[in-house]
Design a protein around this motif. Structure first.
Motif, mmCIF file in Angstrom:
data_model
loop_
_atom_site.group_PDB
_atom_site.id
_atom_site.type_symbol
_atom_site.label_atom_id
_atom_site.label_comp_id
_atom_site.label_asym_id
_atom_site.label_seq_id
_atom_site.Cartn_x
_atom_site.Cartn_y
_atom_site.Cartn_z
ATOM 1 N N GLN A 290 49.266 -2.742 -1.196
ATOM 2 C CA GLN A 290 50.563 -2.105 -1.400
ATOM 3 C C GLN A 290 51.564 -3.124 -1.934
ATOM 4 O OE1 GLN A 290 51.528 -0.680 2.555
ATOM 5 N NE2 GLN A 290 50.645 1.313 2.115
ATOM 6 N N LYS A 291 52.489 -2.614 -2.746
ATOM 7 C CA LYS A 291 53.653 -3.402 -3.132
ATOM 8 C C LYS A 291 54.786 -2.931 -2.237
ATOM 9 C CE LYS A 291 56.776 -4.717 -6.793
ATOM 10 N NZ LYS A 291 57.098 -4.632 -8.222
ATOM 11 N N ILE A 292 55.438 -3.872 -1.582
ATOM 12 C CA ILE A 292 56.536 -3.575 -0.675
ATOM 13 C C ILE A 292 57.779 -4.261 -1.214
ATOM 14 C CG2 ILE A 292 57.354 -3.696 1.709
ATOM 15 C CD1 ILE A 292 54.283 -4.231 2.409
ATOM 16 N N LEU A 293 58.760 -3.477 -1.606
ATOM 17 C CA LEU A 293 60.017 -3.996 -2.117
ATOM 18 C C LEU A 293 61.029 -3.946 -0.978
ATOM 19 C CD1 LEU A 293 61.322 -5.083 -4.684
ATOM 20 C CD2 LEU A 293 62.006 -2.738 -5.224
ATOM 21 N N LEU B 201 53.965 -13.571 9.896
ATOM 22 C CA LEU B 201 53.527 -12.264 10.384
ATOM 23 C C LEU B 201 52.217 -11.856 9.718
ATOM 24 C CD1 LEU B 201 53.932 -9.658 11.999
ATOM 25 C CD2 LEU B 201 55.381 -8.834 10.105
ATOM 26 N N ALA B 202 52.131 -12.035 8.406
ATOM 27 C CA ALA B 202 50.915 -11.679 7.666
ATOM 28 C C ALA B 202 49.717 -12.460 8.205
ATOM 29 C CB ALA B 202 51.103 -11.941 6.171
ATOM 30 N N GLN B 203 49.897 -13.735 8.457
ATOM 31 C CA GLN B 203 48.802 -14.553 8.973
ATOM 32 C C GLN B 203 48.379 -14.084 10.365
ATOM 33 O OE1 GLN B 203 50.526 -18.459 8.437
ATOM 34 N NE2 GLN B 203 49.562 -18.707 6.430
ATOM 35 N N GLN B 204 49.331 -13.697 11.187
ATOM 36 C CA GLN B 204 49.017 -13.198 12.534
ATOM 37 C C GLN B 204 48.210 -11.907 12.472
ATOM 38 O OE1 GLN B 204 52.727 -12.698 14.580
ATOM 39 N NE2 GLN B 204 53.190 -14.881 14.596
ATOM 40 N N LEU B 205 48.544 -11.040 11.522
ATOM 41 C CA LEU B 205 47.913 -9.729 11.433
ATOM 42 C C LEU B 205 46.668 -9.709 10.546
ATOM 43 C CD1 LEU B 205 51.081 -7.458 11.091
ATOM 44 C CD2 LEU B 205 49.687 -7.847 13.134
ATOM 45 N N GLY B 206 46.439 -10.770 9.776
ATOM 46 C CA GLY B 206 45.294 -10.807 8.876
ATOM 47 C C GLY B 206 45.554 -10.145 7.530
ATOM 48 N N VAL B 207 46.824 -10.104 7.120
ATOM 49 C CA VAL B 207 47.211 -9.560 5.821
ATOM 50 C C VAL B 207 47.127 -10.685 4.791
ATOM 51 C CG1 VAL B 207 49.116 -8.531 4.496
ATOM 52 C CG2 VAL B 207 48.742 -7.863 6.885
ATOM 53 N N ALA C 40 59.806 -9.124 -3.045
ATOM 54 C CA ALA C 40 58.618 -8.341 -3.374
ATOM 55 C C ALA C 40 57.419 -8.910 -2.627
ATOM 56 C CB ALA C 40 58.350 -8.354 -4.866
ATOM 57 N N ILE C 41 56.700 -8.014 -1.959
ATOM 58 C CA ILE C 41 55.476 -8.377 -1.252
ATOM 59 C C ILE C 41 54.333 -7.571 -1.856
ATOM 60 C CG2 ILE C 41 54.256 -8.324 0.963
ATOM 61 C CD1 ILE C 41 57.036 -8.450 2.320
ATOM 62 N N VAL C 42 53.229 -8.221 -2.132
ATOM 63 C CA VAL C 42 51.984 -7.532 -2.457
ATOM 64 C C VAL C 42 51.053 -7.875 -1.310
ATOM 65 C CG1 VAL C 42 50.056 -7.304 -4.053
ATOM 66 C CG2 VAL C 42 52.373 -7.648 -4.938
ATOM 67 N N ALA C 43 50.609 -6.840 -0.576
ATOM 68 C CA ALA C 43 49.858 -7.055 0.651
ATOM 69 C C ALA C 43 48.565 -6.263 0.645
ATOM 70 C CB ALA C 43 50.710 -6.644 1.847
ATOM 71 N N SER C 44 47.483 -6.902 1.115
ATOM 72 C CA SER C 44 46.182 -6.247 1.230
ATOM 73 C C SER C 44 45.669 -6.372 2.656
ATOM 74 C CB SER C 44 45.164 -6.881 0.288
ATOM 75 O OG SER C 44 45.470 -6.584 -1.048
ATOM 76 N N VAL D 148 46.513 -1.989 9.634
ATOM 77 C CA VAL D 148 47.184 -3.293 9.635
ATOM 78 C C VAL D 148 48.399 -3.262 8.711
ATOM 79 C CG1 VAL D 148 46.923 -5.734 9.010
ATOM 80 C CG2 VAL D 148 45.155 -4.588 10.347
ATOM 81 N N LEU D 149 48.286 -2.649 7.532
ATOM 82 C CA LEU D 149 49.440 -2.545 6.632
ATOM 83 C C LEU D 149 50.550 -1.733 7.271
ATOM 84 C CD1 LEU D 149 47.850 -2.072 3.097
ATOM 85 C CD2 LEU D 149 49.098 -4.058 3.961
ATOM 86 N N SER D 150 50.206 -0.686 7.987
ATOM 87 C CA SER D 150 51.217 0.112 8.688
ATOM 88 C C SER D 150 51.943 -0.733 9.736
ATOM 89 C CB SER D 150 50.560 1.328 9.338
ATOM 90 O OG SER D 150 51.501 2.061 10.075
ATOM 91 N N ASP D 151 51.189 -1.511 10.506
ATOM 92 C CA ASP D 151 51.799 -2.408 11.502
ATOM 93 C C ASP D 151 52.692 -3.449 10.824
ATOM 94 O OD1 ASP D 151 50.405 -1.050 13.476
ATOM 95 O OD2 ASP D 151 48.887 -2.621 13.736
ATOM 96 N N PHE D 152 52.205 -4.002 9.725
ATOM 97 C CA PHE D 152 52.946 -5.024 8.981
ATOM 98 C C PHE D 152 54.284 -4.466 8.490
ATOM 99 C CE2 PHE D 152 53.452 -7.355 4.793
ATOM 100 C CZ PHE D 152 53.738 -8.597 5.326
ATOM 101 N N THR D 153 54.254 -3.311 7.834
ATOM 102 C CA THR D 153 55.502 -2.741 7.299
ATOM 103 C C THR D 153 56.445 -2.316 8.422
ATOM 104 O OG1 THR D 153 54.463 -0.568 7.015
ATOM 105 C CG2 THR D 153 54.518 -2.024 5.103
#
Length: 90
Positions: free
Chosen positions: A4-7, A24-30, A43-47, A52-57
């Motif tokens: 996802q791209k997160i603006l 946060l990304a490192q903690q969650l494995g993003v 701008a974030i591009v996250a995989s 996990v993406l839902s938790d991250f956002t």
């Protein structure tokens, strides 16, 4: 796996947002990237998995620190990309 791209809008530049997002990304494995934009947004591009993406956002929206004020997240699905890590683009 999804990408996802997160603006991110708000008080998110000059307050440690990118560093906090990376932590946060490192903690969650993003995996992915985070960078400041000339518009004042980030701008974030996250995989990661959908959960996990839902938790991250959700955690980004809640705020990573009291001095970081996120007012809006615009999320766009992208074709799946694989990254080796989550890194800050300067």
């Amino acid at each position: 796996m999804q990408t996802q791209k997160i603006l991110v809008s708000g008080q998110v530049q000059g307050v440690g947002f990118r560093w906090s997002a990376r932590q946060l990304a490192q903690q969650l494995g993003v995996t992915g990237t985070v960078q400041n934009l000339p518009t004042g947004q980030v701008a974030i591009v996250a995989s990661a998995s959908a959960k996990v993406l839902s938790d991250f956002t959700h955690q980004l929206q809640r705020g990573l620190a009291p001095w970081i004020q996120v007012t809006d997240l615009a999320i766009t699905d992208l074709p799946t990309r694989r990254f080796n890590e989550f890194r800050i683009i300067i």
